[in-house]
Design a protein around this motif. Structure first.
Motif, PDB file in Angstrom:
ATOM      1  N   ILE A 266      86.997   6.746 -10.987  1.00 34.93           N
ATOM      2  CA  ILE A 266      85.663   6.181 -10.797  1.00 34.93           C
ATOM      3  C   ILE A 266      84.625   6.862 -11.689  1.00 34.93           C
ATOM      4  O   ILE A 266      83.838   6.165 -12.351  1.00 34.93           O
ATOM      5  CB  ILE A 266      85.254   6.243  -9.319  1.00 34.93           C
ATOM      6  CG1 ILE A 266      86.262   5.465  -8.451  1.00 34.93           C
ATOM      7  CG2 ILE A 266      83.847   5.681  -9.134  1.00 34.93           C
ATOM      8  CD1 ILE A 266      86.417   4.017  -8.857  1.00 34.93           C
ATOM      9  N   PRO A 267      84.564   8.209 -11.745  1.00 36.33           N
ATOM     10  CA  PRO A 267      83.608   8.835 -12.680  1.00 36.33           C
ATOM     11  C   PRO A 267      83.822   8.421 -14.131  1.00 36.33           C
ATOM     12  O   PRO A 267      82.856   8.190 -14.863  1.00 36.33           O
ATOM     13  CB  PRO A 267      83.863  10.335 -12.484  1.00 36.33           C
ATOM     14  CG  PRO A 267      84.428  10.450 -11.118  1.00 36.33           C
ATOM     15  CD  PRO A 267      85.236   9.216 -10.907  1.00 36.33           C
ATOM     16  N   ILE A 268      85.084   8.332 -14.549  1.00 35.41           N
ATOM     17  CA  ILE A 268      85.360   7.909 -15.930  1.00 35.41           C
ATOM     18  C   ILE A 268      84.927   6.462 -16.139  1.00 35.41           C
ATOM     19  O   ILE A 268      84.363   6.119 -17.190  1.00 35.41           O
ATOM     20  CB  ILE A 268      86.857   8.088 -16.241  1.00 35.41           C
ATOM     21  CG1 ILE A 268      87.196   9.578 -16.332  1.00 35.41           C
ATOM     22  CG2 ILE A 268      87.223   7.397 -17.562  1.00 35.41           C
ATOM     23  CD1 ILE A 268      88.660   9.861 -16.553  1.00 35.41           C
ATOM     24  N   TYR A 269      85.149   5.618 -15.147  1.00 32.39           N
ATOM     25  CA  TYR A 269      84.724   4.223 -15.265  1.00 32.39           C
ATOM     26  C   TYR A 269      83.217   4.123 -15.443  1.00 32.39           C
ATOM     27  O   TYR A 269      82.730   3.380 -16.309  1.00 32.39           O
ATOM     28  CB  TYR A 269      85.164   3.445 -14.025  1.00 32.39           C
ATOM     29  CG  TYR A 269      84.592   2.058 -13.947  1.00 32.39           C
ATOM     30  CD1 TYR A 269      85.102   1.026 -14.727  1.00 32.39           C
ATOM     31  CD2 TYR A 269      83.512   1.780 -13.103  1.00 32.39           C
ATOM     32  CE1 TYR A 269      84.567  -0.253 -14.669  1.00 32.39           C
ATOM     33  CE2 TYR A 269      82.962   0.512 -13.041  1.00 32.39           C
ATOM     34  CZ  TYR A 269      83.496  -0.497 -13.816  1.00 32.39           C
ATOM     35  OH  TYR A 269      82.956  -1.754 -13.768  1.00 32.39           O
TER      36      TYR A 269
ATOM     37  N   GLU B 215      78.561   3.273 -19.234  1.00 30.13           N
ATOM     38  CA  GLU B 215      77.293   3.672 -19.851  1.00 30.13           C
ATOM     39  C   GLU B 215      77.442   3.847 -21.359  1.00 30.13           C
ATOM     40  O   GLU B 215      76.515   3.568 -22.119  1.00 30.13           O
ATOM     41  CB  GLU B 215      76.794   4.970 -19.216  1.00 30.13           C
ATOM     42  CG  GLU B 215      76.371   4.839 -17.765  1.00 30.13           C
ATOM     43  CD  GLU B 215      75.174   3.915 -17.591  1.00 30.13           C
ATOM     44  OE1 GLU B 215      74.301   3.912 -18.495  1.00 30.13           O
ATOM     45  OE2 GLU B 215      75.122   3.179 -16.598  1.00 30.13           O
ATOM     46  N   LEU B 216      78.605   4.324 -21.787  1.00 35.67           N
ATOM     47  CA  LEU B 216      78.818   4.588 -23.220  1.00 35.67           C
ATOM     48  C   LEU B 216      79.308   3.359 -23.976  1.00 35.67           C
ATOM     49  O   LEU B 216      79.434   3.409 -25.207  1.00 35.67           O
ATOM     50  CB  LEU B 216      79.831   5.721 -23.392  1.00 35.67           C
ATOM     51  CG  LEU B 216      79.406   7.096 -22.872  1.00 35.67           C
ATOM     52  CD1 LEU B 216      80.555   8.095 -23.010  1.00 35.67           C
ATOM     53  CD2 LEU B 216      78.173   7.609 -23.619  1.00 35.67           C
TER      54      LEU B 216
ATOM     55  N   ALA C  40      89.837  -0.204 -27.318  1.00 33.76           N
ATOM     56  CA  ALA C  40      90.996   0.601 -27.701  1.00 33.76           C
ATOM     57  C   ALA C  40      90.583   2.044 -27.957  1.00 33.76           C
ATOM     58  O   ALA C  40      91.322   2.985 -27.610  1.00 33.76           O
ATOM     59  CB  ALA C  40      91.663   0.009 -28.940  1.00 33.76           C
ATOM     60  N   LEU C  41      89.400   2.255 -28.546  1.00 37.01           N
ATOM     61  CA  LEU C  41      88.924   3.612 -28.816  1.00 37.01           C
ATOM     62  C   LEU C  41      88.755   4.396 -27.524  1.00 37.01           C
ATOM     63  O   LEU C  41      89.143   5.568 -27.441  1.00 37.01           O
ATOM     64  CB  LEU C  41      87.592   3.552 -29.572  1.00 37.01           C
ATOM     65  CG  LEU C  41      86.926   4.901 -29.856  1.00 37.01           C
ATOM     66  CD1 LEU C  41      87.822   5.782 -30.711  1.00 37.01           C
ATOM     67  CD2 LEU C  41      85.567   4.707 -30.512  1.00 37.01           C
ATOM     68  N   GLY C  42      88.189   3.762 -26.514  1.00 38.32           N
ATOM     69  CA  GLY C  42      88.012   4.448 -25.239  1.00 38.32           C
ATOM     70  C   GLY C  42      89.328   4.862 -24.614  1.00 38.32           C
ATOM     71  O   GLY C  42      89.460   5.980 -24.092  1.00 38.32           O
ATOM     72  N   MET C  43      90.335   4.002 -24.668  1.00 39.37           N
ATOM     73  CA  MET C  43      91.633   4.325 -24.086  1.00 39.37           C
ATOM     74  C   MET C  43      92.335   5.408 -24.892  1.00 39.37           C
ATOM     75  O   MET C  43      92.994   6.293 -24.323  1.00 39.37           O
ATOM     76  CB  MET C  43      92.506   3.075 -24.015  1.00 39.37           C
ATOM     77  CG  MET C  43      91.939   1.969 -23.141  1.00 39.37           C
ATOM     78  SD  MET C  43      91.522   2.499 -21.467  1.00 39.37           S
ATOM     79  CE  MET C  43      93.151   2.914 -20.847  1.00 39.37           C
ATOM     80  N   ILE C  44      92.198   5.372 -26.217  1.00 41.37           N
ATOM     81  CA  ILE C  44      92.815   6.411 -27.048  1.00 41.37           C
ATOM     82  C   ILE C  44      92.189   7.768 -26.737  1.00 41.37           C
ATOM     83  O   ILE C  44      92.898   8.778 -26.593  1.00 41.37           O
ATOM     84  CB  ILE C  44      92.661   6.060 -28.538  1.00 41.37           C
ATOM     85  CG1 ILE C  44      93.559   4.876 -28.898  1.00 41.37           C
ATOM     86  CG2 ILE C  44      93.017   7.261 -29.421  1.00 41.37           C
ATOM     87  CD1 ILE C  44      93.374   4.372 -30.312  1.00 41.37           C
TER      88      ILE C  44
END
Length: 316
Positions: free
Chosen positions: A164-167, A172-173, A179-183
């Motif tokens: 949840i915090p990462i979500y 926000e970002l 794909a960049l976020g998952m990498i």
């Protein structure tokens, strides 16, 4: 007068070898049965895949693979007859069920996303892990033990604890469903594993090799590139396999943080719906294809993987 004690190595008996071999073979057979069942299901028709009792002997069909790679719509027999002859095997197969192919499915884009994200994050994690492990191994880092424990502690938390915090942070970002976020996420998770595995390998490489190289005029970076890195290849390969397995199979973060553009295969495959419910042959076909890259990669590097698992087990 000094006393020496000779330690003799006792070879395992024939019965011990037989028991050990039997256990290993039994474990291998039990482990491979689900994979064989998935593979067999991918060649069943939808009725055969849900038959009770389950069918062991059946008429093979590639309908599951056709359904995996295409989307279909139901049409009237008159409309289907007006289309003319079928243009391919899959077209012929779906027409027998009074359907026509409307276009390609979303499986291949999801599969490509898995390749990009898994291999991209593995490269980043191994690259950063190699540099970090070299630093911890060769230099006096303040509070090195505490830092190493902190790095390892990031693997102790279950993914759901930080999902949840990462979500919220990704939203926000603007990194959600990218794909960049998952990498970046998979890299952050895998770096700790890479550091700990590679530090053990680099610790076993004598410092004298680098010192001799630097005496010959090499810089520290050149000595690392020419002497340490070639000898750490086995460790790097083994670490890459472990990192890739996690990134390739990860489901929780992929289901929460992706929904379309960057969705990977694991959360997509269970959502394949056929006529009247879950299309189990298509799900099994997708699972079978999904297993191929990681299986090939592991087989190609199996020697390094075995050495990576047993490294440090026997020391002089």
């Amino acid at each position: 007068m000094s006393l020496t004690t000779a330690h003799s190595v006792v070879a395992p008996s024939a019965n011990s070898k037989l028991i050990a071999g039997t256990i290993i073979v039994a474990y291998a057979l039990i482990s491979i049965v689900p994979l064989l069942w998935i593979f067999a299901t991918s060649f069943k028709t939808p009725p055969d895949s849900i038959a009770y009792p389950p069918k062991i002997v059946f008429q093979p069909s590639v309908e599951g693979y056709c359904n995996l790679f295409t989307t279909r719509t139901r049409q009237t027999p008159e409309y289907i007859n007006s289309l003319g002859p079928a243009t391919g095997f899959c077209d012929e197969t779906v027409r027998k069920r009074n359907m026509v192919i409307a276009g390609p499915s979303n499986f291949m884009p999801r599969f490509v996303n898995s390749l990009i994200i898994a291999f991209g994050s593995t490269f980043c994690a191994v690259f950063l892990g190699t540099l970090s492990a070299y630093g911890f191994s060769r230099f006096k880092v303040p509070l090195a033990d505490d830092l190493l424990f902190f790095i390892l502690s990031t693997r102790m938390m279950p993914p759901i604890a930080v999902a949840i915090p990462i979500y919220l942070m990704y939203r926000e970002l603007g990194l959600s469903d990218t794909a960049l976020g998952m990498i970046l996420l998979y890299t952050a998770v895998n770096v700790s594993l890479a550091v700990w595995l590679l530090k053990g390998f680099i610790d076993e490489i004598p410092r004298e090799y680098e010192e001799a190289a630097m005496i010959d005029g090499y810089t520290r970076l050149q000595a690392f590139w020419r002497t340490v890195l070639p000898q750490a290849t086995t460790g790097i390969a083994a670490t890459a396999i472990f990192c890739l397995i996690f990134a390739w199979n990860e489901y929780a973060f992929a289901a929460l943080l992706t929904s379309g553009t960057a969705q990977t295969a694991p959360p997509f495959i269970p959502t394949i719906i056929g006529e009247g419910g879950q299309d189990w042959p298509a799900v099994a076909a997708g699972t079978t294809i999904f297993l191929v890259p990681i299986l090939v990669f592991t087989i190609l590097l199996r020697k390094q993987l075995l050495r990576g698992i047993t490294f440090g087990a026997v020391r002089k």
